[in-house]
Design a protein around this motif. Structure first.
Motif, PDB file in Angstrom:
ATOM      1  N   GLU A  68      -3.172   4.619 -19.179  1.00 22.20           N
ATOM      2  CA  GLU A  68      -3.819   6.248 -19.601  1.00 22.20           C
ATOM      3  C   GLU A  68      -3.867   6.806 -18.897  1.00 22.20           C
ATOM      4  O   GLU A  68      -3.430   8.484 -19.312  1.00 22.20           O
ATOM      5  N   GLY A  69      -4.185   6.834 -18.343  1.00 24.66           N
ATOM      6  CA  GLY A  69      -4.433   7.669 -16.808  1.00 24.66           C
ATOM      7  C   GLY A  69      -6.439   8.275 -16.877  1.00 24.66           C
ATOM      8  O   GLY A  69      -5.911   9.864 -15.928  1.00 24.66           O
ATOM      9  N   THR A  70      -6.608   7.911 -17.216  1.00 21.87           N
ATOM     10  CA  THR A  70      -7.444   9.263 -17.662  1.00 21.87           C
ATOM     11  C   THR A  70      -9.241   8.571 -17.673  1.00 21.87           C
ATOM     12  O   THR A  70     -10.236   9.137 -17.922  1.00 21.87           O
ATOM     13  N   PHE A  71      -9.382   7.150 -17.262  1.00 27.41           N
ATOM     14  CA  PHE A  71      -9.883   6.273 -17.403  1.00 27.41           C
ATOM     15  C   PHE A  71     -10.266   5.776 -15.786  1.00 27.41           C
ATOM     16  O   PHE A  71     -10.122   4.483 -15.497  1.00 27.41           O
ATOM     17  N   ALA A  72     -11.197   6.664 -14.696  1.00 30.54           N
ATOM     18  CA  ALA A  72     -11.767   5.896 -13.772  1.00 30.54           C
ATOM     19  C   ALA A  72     -12.715   4.942 -13.912  1.00 30.54           C
ATOM     20  O   ALA A  72     -13.303   4.671 -14.836  1.00 30.54           O
ATOM     21  N   PRO A  73     -12.432   3.782 -12.799  1.00 30.68           N
ATOM     22  CA  PRO A  73     -11.963   4.017 -11.714  1.00 30.68           C
ATOM     23  C   PRO A  73     -10.431   2.941 -11.631  1.00 30.68           C
ATOM     24  O   PRO A  73      -9.811   2.869 -10.871  1.00 30.68           O
ATOM     25  N   TYR A  74      -9.725   2.993 -13.303  1.00 26.53           N
ATOM     26  CA  TYR A  74      -9.064   2.090 -14.060  1.00 26.53           C
ATOM     27  C   TYR A  74      -7.931   2.859 -12.839  1.00 26.53           C
ATOM     28  O   TYR A  74      -6.713   2.377 -12.104  1.00 26.53           O
ATOM     29  N   SER A  75      -7.568   4.253 -13.710  1.00 29.66           N
ATOM     30  CA  SER A  75      -6.443   4.872 -13.786  1.00 29.66           C
ATOM     31  C   SER A  75      -6.909   6.245 -13.816  1.00 29.66           C
ATOM     32  O   SER A  75      -7.641   6.372 -14.654  1.00 29.66           O
ATOM     33  N   LEU A  78      -6.521  -8.499  -4.057  1.00 22.41           N
ATOM     34  CA  LEU A  78      -6.900  -8.386  -5.705  1.00 22.41           C
ATOM     35  C   LEU A  78      -8.160  -7.795  -5.690  1.00 22.41           C
ATOM     36  O   LEU A  78      -8.954  -7.037  -6.189  1.00 22.41           O
ATOM     37  N   GLU A  79      -9.042  -8.801  -4.157  1.00 23.57           N
ATOM     38  CA  GLU A  79     -10.578  -7.810  -4.263  1.00 23.57           C
ATOM     39  C   GLU A  79     -10.955  -6.785  -3.106  1.00 23.57           C
ATOM     40  O   GLU A  79     -11.193  -6.339  -3.561  1.00 23.57           O
ATOM     41  N   LYS A  80      -9.919  -6.568  -2.999  1.00 26.44           N
ATOM     42  CA  LYS A  80     -10.048  -5.785  -1.902  1.00 26.44           C
ATOM     43  C   LYS A  80      -9.844  -4.724  -3.179  1.00 26.44           C
ATOM     44  O   LYS A  80     -10.469  -3.736  -2.322  1.00 26.44           O
ATOM     45  N   LEU A  81      -9.037  -4.633  -3.962  1.00 22.62           N
ATOM     46  CA  LEU A  81      -9.040  -3.574  -4.731  1.00 22.62           C
ATOM     47  C   LEU A  81     -10.383  -2.783  -5.448  1.00 22.62           C
ATOM     48  O   LEU A  81     -10.788  -1.995  -5.964  1.00 22.62           O
ATOM     49  N   SER A  82     -10.662  -4.289  -6.069  1.00 25.89           N
ATOM     50  CA  SER A  82     -12.079  -4.370  -6.844  1.00 25.89           C
ATOM     51  C   SER A  82     -12.945  -3.383  -5.951  1.00 25.89           C
ATOM     52  O   SER A  82     -14.197  -2.897  -6.623  1.00 25.89           O
ATOM     53  N   LYS A  83     -12.804  -4.235  -4.636  1.00 26.21           N
ATOM     54  CA  LYS A  83     -14.137  -3.386  -3.707  1.00 26.21           C
ATOM     55  C   LYS A  83     -13.801  -2.024  -3.846  1.00 26.21           C
ATOM     56  O   LYS A  83     -14.972  -0.577  -3.089  1.00 26.21           O
ATOM     57  N   VAL A 127      -3.521   1.200 -11.244  1.00 27.80           N
ATOM     58  CA  VAL A 127      -2.550   1.723 -10.876  1.00 27.80           C
ATOM     59  C   VAL A 127      -1.737   1.398  -9.427  1.00 27.80           C
ATOM     60  O   VAL A 127      -0.946   0.560  -9.471  1.00 27.80           O
ATOM     61  N   GLU A 128      -2.774   0.939  -8.291  1.00 27.27           N
ATOM     62  CA  GLU A 128      -2.625   0.670  -7.179  1.00 27.27           C
ATOM     63  C   GLU A 128      -2.070  -1.759  -7.677  1.00 27.27           C
ATOM     64  O   GLU A 128      -1.406  -1.808  -6.770  1.00 27.27           O
ATOM     65  N   LEU A 129      -2.457  -1.683  -9.027  1.00 22.82           N
ATOM     66  CA  LEU A 129      -2.225  -2.891  -8.804  1.00 22.82           C
ATOM     67  C   LEU A 129      -0.862  -3.544  -9.081  1.00 22.82           C
ATOM     68  O   LEU A 129      -0.467  -4.428  -8.945  1.00 22.82           O
ATOM     69  N   GLY A 130      -0.871  -2.661 -10.329  1.00 19.37           N
ATOM     70  CA  GLY A 130       0.878  -2.296 -10.416  1.00 19.37           C
ATOM     71  C   GLY A 130       1.804  -1.868  -9.575  1.00 19.37           C
ATOM     72  O   GLY A 130       2.597  -3.122  -9.752  1.00 19.37           O
ATOM     73  N   LYS A 131       1.491  -1.602  -8.445  1.00 19.58           N
ATOM     74  CA  LYS A 131       2.747  -1.190  -8.193  1.00 19.58           C
ATOM     75  C   LYS A 131       2.353  -2.413  -6.588  1.00 19.58           C
ATOM     76  O   LYS A 131       3.936  -3.304  -6.235  1.00 19.58           O
ATOM     77  N   LYS A 132       1.843  -3.146  -6.729  1.00 20.10           N
ATOM     78  CA  LYS A 132       1.417  -4.838  -5.893  1.00 20.10           C
ATOM     79  C   LYS A 132       2.088  -6.349  -6.633  1.00 20.10           C
ATOM     80  O   LYS A 132       2.505  -6.068  -6.195  1.00 20.10           O
ATOM     81  N   GLY A 173      -3.988  15.895  -8.994  1.00 18.50           N
ATOM     82  CA  GLY A 173      -2.729  15.668  -9.736  1.00 18.50           C
ATOM     83  C   GLY A 173      -1.807  13.882  -9.037  1.00 18.50           C
ATOM     84  O   GLY A 173      -0.711  13.851 -10.279  1.00 18.50           O
ATOM     85  N   LYS A 174      -2.905  12.923  -7.951  1.00 28.03           N
ATOM     86  CA  LYS A 174      -1.869  11.816  -8.355  1.00 28.03           C
ATOM     87  C   LYS A 174      -2.662  10.905  -8.952  1.00 28.03           C
ATOM     88  O   LYS A 174      -3.295  10.856  -9.245  1.00 28.03           O
ATOM     89  N   LEU A 175      -1.958  10.291  -9.599  1.00 28.92           N
ATOM     90  CA  LEU A 175      -2.107   9.452 -10.577  1.00 28.92           C
ATOM     91  C   LEU A 175      -2.639   7.902  -9.921  1.00 28.92           C
ATOM     92  O   LEU A 175      -1.894   7.875  -8.631  1.00 28.92           O
TER      93      LEU A 175
END
Length: 270
Positions: free
Chosen positions: A54-61, A256-261, A73-78, A66-68
Motif C-alpha cells: 500500500e505504501g500508506t501503512f506505517a510502520p510497514y510501508s 529480521l529482528e533488527k528491522l522490527s526494532k 519496504v526494507e524487508l522486500g529489498k533484503k 516523499g520516499k517509500l
C-alpha cells in the motif's frame, strides 16, 4: 627458433586466457545457482522481484519526505538481494493488492497480510515474518477494553482487512476506514466507538503523532496474534521456496529482528 618462440607465446597466451575464463566460470555458475531457473520463470520480469504494497501503512510501508520506506519496504529489498534480484515496489490500494497477484501485476505482496486457511486455498504464503497482536483502540474515558464488548458497537476497520474480519467475528457494526489515521479520526469525532488494528501500528503512529485522549488495549488474550507472510500465486511454488530461503537467512543472521526494532520499537518477528 623464432617460430617456435612465437608459437609458445601464442599458446601461453591462450592458456592464460583459458585460465582466466575458467576462473570466471565458478562465479558465474554460483550466481546462476543462487536463484533456481524455475523461480526465474515464475517472475513477472527477469532479474526483478516485483512487490505489491500500500505504501500508506506505517510502520510497514509509508512515505517519508516523499520516499517509500518502512519495515516491509526494507524487508522486500533484503529478500530481493538474497535472491540476487532488484526490488521493484508497486504501491496499490488494499482492495487491489490480492487481485494484483491474480493478474500477475506483481510477484509477491508484502502488506501485513495474515495467513488464513481461506487465503491458503487460493494462494501461497511464505513463512511468517511477523506475529501481529491485535489492538482495540478507543477513547481513554471508555470502559470498552475487550473484544467481547464490541457486539453492536460501531468499530472502524479497513474494508477487507483482517481487522474487519475480527470485528465481524465479534459482531460489531463495522465502519469502513481507508487508513489508520482515518480510524482514529472516526473515534475522535464519535463516529465510531473504537477501532481494531495492530499494536505495532499504534506504537509506530505514537512516535510522530499525538494520541491524546486515546488508548490501545492488547486483546491477544481473546484473539491470537496474526501470522503475517508474503502472499503469492498458487502456481509459483519455486518462488515460495526461494522467498522462504531468503527469510530463513534474514532471521538467522538477526536482520529480521533488527528491522522490527528499527520500525516498531520491539521484536514482533517471533
Amino acid at each position: 627458433m623464432k617460430k617456435t618462440l612465437k608459437t609458445l607465446l601464442v599458446t601461453t597466451g591462450l592458456l592464460g586466457l583459458s585460465f582466466g575464463l575458467a576462473a570466471l566460470k565458478p562465479t558465474t555458475a554460483k550466481a546462476a545457482e543462487k536463484l533456481p531457473a524455475q523461480t526465474t520463470k515464475e517472475l513477472k520480469d527477469k532479474g526483478t522481484l516485483t512487490i505489491g504494497l500500500e505504501g500508506t501503512f506505517a510502520p510497514y510501508s509509508y512515505r517519508k519526505d516523499g520516499k517509500l520506506t518502512g519495515f516491509e519496504v526494507e524487508l522486500g529489498k533484503k529478500i530481493a538481494k538474497e535472491m540476487g534480484l532488484k526490488a521493484k515496489f508497486v504501491p496499490t490500494k488494499w482492495d487491489g493488492l490480492i487481485a494484483g497477484v491474480d493478474t500477475g501485476k506483481f510477484d509477491i505482496v508484502l502488506n501485513n497480510v495474515t495467513i488464513t486457511k481461506e487465503r491458503q486455498e487460493k494462494y501461497l504464503f511464505s513463512k511468517p515474518y511477523i506475529y501481529s497482536h491485535f489492538a482495540l483502540i478507543t477513547k481513554k474515558n471508555t470502559n470498552l477494553t475487550k473484544l467481547s464488548q464490541i457486539k453492536g458497537q460501531k468499530i472502524a476497520a479497513g474494508t477487507g482487512t483482517d481487522n474487519a474480519l475480527v470485528a465481524k467475528k465479534y459482531k460489531a457494526d463495522v465502519v469502513p476506514s481507508s487508513d489508520f489515521t482515518t480510524s482514529l479520526d472516526l473515534i475522535k469525532q464519535d463516529r465510531a466507538k473504537g477501532a481494531i488494528n495492530s499494536m505495532s501500528a499504534w506504537y509506530a503512529y505514537k512516535k510522530d503523532h499525538s494520541t491524546k485522549g486515546l488508548k490501545a488495549t492488547d486483546v491477544s488474550s481473546e484473539e491470537d496474534p496474526a501470522k503475517i507472510g508474503a502472499l503469492m500465486a498458487k502456481k509459483n511454488t519455486s518462488l515460495q521456496k526461494s522467498v522462504n530461503k531468503a527469510l530463513d537467512k534474514l532471521r538467522k543472521d538477526g536482520q529480521l529482528e533488527k528491522l522490527s526494532k528499527k520500525y516498531v520499537g520491539g521484536d514482533i518477528t517471533k
